[in-house]
Structure formats: C-alpha cells, structure tokens
Design an enzyme around this catalytic site. Structure first.
Site, PDB file in Angstrom:
ATOM      1  N   HIS A 267       7.083   1.029   2.326  1.00 13.56           N
ATOM      2  CA  HIS A 267       8.411   1.583   2.070  1.00 13.56           C
ATOM      3  C   HIS A 267       9.454   0.949   2.995  1.00 13.56           C
ATOM      4  CE1 HIS A 267      11.138   5.044   1.005  1.00 13.56           C
ATOM      5  NE2 HIS A 267      11.657   4.715   2.173  1.00 13.56           N
ATOM      6  N   GLU A 268       9.182   0.962   4.281  1.00 16.80           N
ATOM      7  CA  GLU A 268      10.162   0.419   5.231  1.00 16.80           C
ATOM      8  C   GLU A 268      10.294  -1.088   5.093  1.00 16.80           C
ATOM      9  OE1 GLU A 268      12.046   2.471   6.472  1.00 16.80           O
ATOM     10  OE2 GLU A 268      10.838   4.292   6.256  1.00 16.80           O
ATOM     11  N   HIS A 271      13.000  -1.817   2.635  1.00 14.70           N
ATOM     12  CA  HIS A 271      14.329  -1.784   3.258  1.00 14.70           C
ATOM     13  C   HIS A 271      14.591  -3.081   4.010  1.00 14.70           C
ATOM     14  CE1 HIS A 271      15.551   2.281   2.345  1.00 14.70           C
ATOM     15  NE2 HIS A 271      14.472   2.814   2.891  1.00 14.70           N
ATOM     16  N   GLU A 297      17.425   2.429  -1.149  1.00 14.89           N
ATOM     17  CA  GLU A 297      16.214   3.202  -1.390  1.00 14.89           C
ATOM     18  C   GLU A 297      15.465   2.695  -2.619  1.00 14.89           C
ATOM     19  OE1 GLU A 297      13.593   5.919   0.181  1.00 14.89           O
ATOM     20  OE2 GLU A 297      15.486   5.153   0.994  1.00 14.89           O
TER      21      GLU A 297
END
Length: 504
Positions: A267-268, A271, A297
C-alpha cells in the site's frame, strides 16, 4: 518563449518555501520513526517555527504581486504547460492560504506535533481519556480554520477541499450512498457462505526480519530501490518524501499475523511510486506532488489490492513465501492462501480490513468528522458513538479504545477531511485498472512472471508525471477518460472477484 524575470523570481521564492516544507516533512518522519519520546515538546516548536516561516513567505504581498504581474504571461501559454499550471495552481493555493493567519497555521502545526505523541501513548495504553484533551484542542483549532472561509452550508466542505479540491461534501455523500447500496447486500450474502474462505493460515509465527525481507522482495519488483527509498517500521504506516529521489515508506510488523506488513508495505509503496513518478521538471514547486489524496489513494489501493491480492500475483510470489515461512505454509496450497488474503470478515481495524468492508470503515469516519465539526457529536462521547456505529455498520463489538477510536493517527494531526479520500481512492483504483487493462490485456500474465514495469510506466505516463498541474477532476480525466468518480467499475470488480471466491 523565454520565461520573464517575474516567473524566474516566483519559482525561486516557491523553491525556498518548498524546501522549508520538505524540512518539516523530514522532521515529521523522524518524529514517528526515529525520535525518542522525550523530544516531543522541542520538536513541536521546531516544526511550528518552520511552518511560520513558510507560511509568512508564501502569503507575502510579494508573491501576490508576482502572480498579478504574471497573469498575462499565463494566458499566453498553453493550458497544459508547466509554467501556466504552476502559476494557476499557486494562485489557488495563495488565495486560500492568505485567509489563514500565520499564528493559526503555526499553532496547528505545534499542537499536532504534541497531539501525535499523546495519541501514540494513549493508543499503546488503550486509554482515550489520555488523548481527549488534545483532540478537543485540535478540533477547536480546526473549527477556527473553517470559520475563516465563506460559509457553504456544510463546514465539512472547507476541510474536504484541502484534500479533494472543489469536491463538495454532498457529492461524496452521494457516492458513498451508492457504494453502500452495492456492497452491503454483497457482504450479507457472503456472510452466509463464510466457510468458503478463512485467514487462519495468516496467523502463526512470522519473525519480523523474515517479514521485512519478503516485503522488500515484493516492492523492489514494483520499483523500490535502495538508492532512493527507505522502508522503516512505525506505529501507523504512512509514506512521505523530501524530494523525487528520497521516498520514505513505513509499515508495521506483528509476529503473530502476516497480513499487516505484507499489504501495508505494498500500500505505502503505491503512494511512493506516485511521488517518485512526478516529472523532474516540477521539482521544488507546489505542483510536485499528487493531484489529490483520492488519486493518491487510488495508487496505494491498486498496488495493494488489485495487484497484490490477485491470483496471478501469488502464482509468482507464493512459492517464495512458502520458502520464507516453510513451517507456516508448507501444507497450504495456493488456492487456500489466495482465499485467505481475500477473506471477507468484518473486523475492528480499518487498515487491515478486506476490500469489501473497508468502505464501511471509511464512511463511519466521514460521518463522525461531519458530526464533530457541526457540533452534533462531542469529543467526550466519541468512544461510545464509535462503538455504536461499528456495531451497526459492521456487526462487531469493539473490545477497547486501541482497536476502536484510537486506531488511526489522523485526528491527532488535525487531518479532518482526509478519511473520505480512502474510499474515493478505492473506487478510482478500479476505474484506472479498467483503463490500464484495456491498454495492456496481458498484465495478469506479466504479474504471474513477476513483471510490473509495464503497469508502473503506464501509470507514470498517464498519471504520476502530471503531479498537481491539474485539478483532481482534470487529472482523473487524463487517466480514465472521465471527470466523474464512477462506482460502477469497483462494483463490477468486487462482484466478479468475490462471486468467484464465495459463489454469490
């Protein structure tokens, strides 16, 4: 056309302001990753000082005069040129920032720094009362901030605009209503067939060093490099950067549960890939970042879920996971594992929620934020109201504050208006995936081979490189062909995926 002196001067001033803000980002990263707890009070003052200087410089009369003198130059340029976009976006930021007194901006920074440490301690002890006075103070500051702007009928419009520019609260509420209408019946249908999947194999003993090594092996395939990235542990995972060549992502490890580090790291990384992919021509300017948090997101949710929870992905990586944790997965076949990482199971923690129930976690927070800003819910009542709505929306009884109202860091930082972007991004991720797959139908086959560069470069070309040059809706149109956030592709995606797993 040669840039006039005024434009050169504007970029010079904006570059210095950007540097100050990036120094504050570095202090913020250090506070939650490296700093000893005793440094909280001095760090709060340091960050407030930097914010004071940056805000004063940005809202100065000189910046306004430069923007005024550059109006004709801006009109002479192509709409999509770096120069025109920089002037246009800076003017929007300037007009908004001028409404905020420097003292209030600095005070919000100082209080948020202290509040974050208080939140971390309260979360560790699962005691909301330790955090309550800090949240009261932060909410009061945020209400003062809202009062600076023209009334719109809903005070939440002001804070939402900070993260999803020009999107009214009513539009978000309508999107969320459509989302709930589609997913609530699906969750109910799956609940009757919950024996078709379970995550038992993800619980066991997973040494942290082995988790870190495996997570790194994945994100390095995505685009992480030791020369320009860092991966560190923290209480609440996040990503930040201080430049296009300094991308910092964090995760958290539980030795008895594998999912948080595995999917939190992916997830990160999503980003980080967005920030890393911004065009170098935009470096040290206000447009050198993602267009909105909803679009940001979308990238983290795409890499975490659409890529990272897919069958083709695990056909590549599951043998490596079995090698990393042989005692846990030797007797677990690929299909069982695939179903485990896609188990639909209402729980307490937003960041560990499955793709279906995740949206309900976000909607709950969106509604609570609106209620707090409007005075319908008092801070002292927040744990009770939180627990009541968790029972109503997800059917779970929250056992303590750490797994309830204290689980997220955002309110300690004053990030009201941020939460809706998580669900908006989830919806947008499916829109983007639909377009990417149409352009490259063999993506699943590439994932099965452990190849992700084609998707990464397509995203960089169609989304990341633009940074914040355009409005969120303009940027969405560039990557999907539509300015509208459309729930349809996400609903089709989850119905197909979970229909296959659960037979509904």
């Amino acid at each position: 056309m040669t840039a006039p002196h005024d434009f050169v001067e504007l970029k010079k001033r904006l570059g210095a302001i950007h540097d100050l803000r990036m120094a504050n980002e570095l202090l913020s990263w250090d506070q939650v990753v490296m700093m000893p707890a005793g440094g909280a009070s001095s760090r709060a003052e340091q960050m407030a000082t930097l914010e004071t200087i940056a805000h004063e410089r940005f809202t100065s009369a000189e910046i306004g005069q430069l923007l005024d003198r550059l109006a004709a130059y801006e009109q002479s340029l192509p709409h999509e040129s770096d120069e025109a976009c920089l002037i246009r976006q800076t003017r929007v930021d300037y007009d908004k920032a001028r409404k905020v007194p420097t003292e209030l901006s600095a005070e919000m920074t100082r209080v948020s720094s202290l509040s974050r440490n208080a939140w971390a301690e309260a979360r560790a002890k699962s005691d909301f009362s330790m955090f309550e006075p800090h949240l009261v103070q932060m909410l009061d500051l945020k209400k003062r901030y809202v009062d600076l702007f023209q009334p719109t009928g809903d005070p939440y419009d002001v804070v939402l605009d900070d993260y999803e520019r020009a999107m009214p609260t009513a539009e978000v509420a309508a999107i969320f209503a459509e989302l709930k209408k589609a997913i609530v019946p699906l969750i109910a249908a799956i609940a009757e067939r919950k024996d078709r999947a379970g995550d038992a194999c993800l619980h066991g003993h997973f040494p942290k060093d082995a988790q870190r090594a495996f997570c790194l092996s994945i994100v390095k395939r995505f685009g992480f490099s030791d020369e320009q990235w860092r991966l560190d542990p923290t209480t609440h995972p996040f990503a930040t950067n201080t430049g296009l060549g300094d991308i910092r992502i964090t995760t958290r490890y539980y030795e008895d549960f594998l999912s948080p580090s595995l999917f939190g790291t992916m997830h990160e990384c999503g980003h980080g890939l967005y920030e890393h992919g911004v065009s170098p021509s935009l470096e040290r300017t206000p447009v050198c970042q993602g267009a909105s948090l909803g679009l940001h997101e979308s990238q983290s949710r795409l890499w975490e879920n659409i890529v990272g929870r897919s069958r083709p992905f695990w056909r590549c990586f599951y043998p490596q996971l079995q090698a990393a944790f042989p005692d846990q997965f030797r007797e677990v076949d690929l299909e069982t594992f695939y179903r485990a990482v896609n188990t639909v199971q209402p729980g307490f923690i937003r960041v560990e929620a499955d793709e279906l129930t995740y949206g309900l976690h976000v909607i709950l927070r969106f509604e609570l934020e609106r209620d707090m800003l409007a005075g319908r819910v008092q801070v002292k009542d927040l744990p009770r109201v939180w627990n009541e709505r968790m029972r109503e929306y997800l059917g779970v009884d929250v056992p303590n504050d750490a797994k309830g109202v204290l689980q997220d860091v955002h309110w300690s930082l004053g990030l009201f208006g941020y939460f809706p972007t998580y669900a908006l991004g989830t919806i947008i991720s499916a829109q983007i995936w639909e377009r990417a797959l149409a352009a490259m139908p063999d993506l699943p086959a590439q994932f099965e081979r452990g190849e992700f560069s084609a998707l990464r470069e397509w995203l960089r070309t169609n989304l990341h490189c633009h940074g914040r040059k355009f409005t969120p809706k303009e940027t969405l149109e560039k990557v999907t062909g539509s300015k509208t956030i459309d729930v349809g592709p996400f609903v089709a995606y989850v119905r197909g995926k979970f229909g296959d797993i659960y037979g509904v």
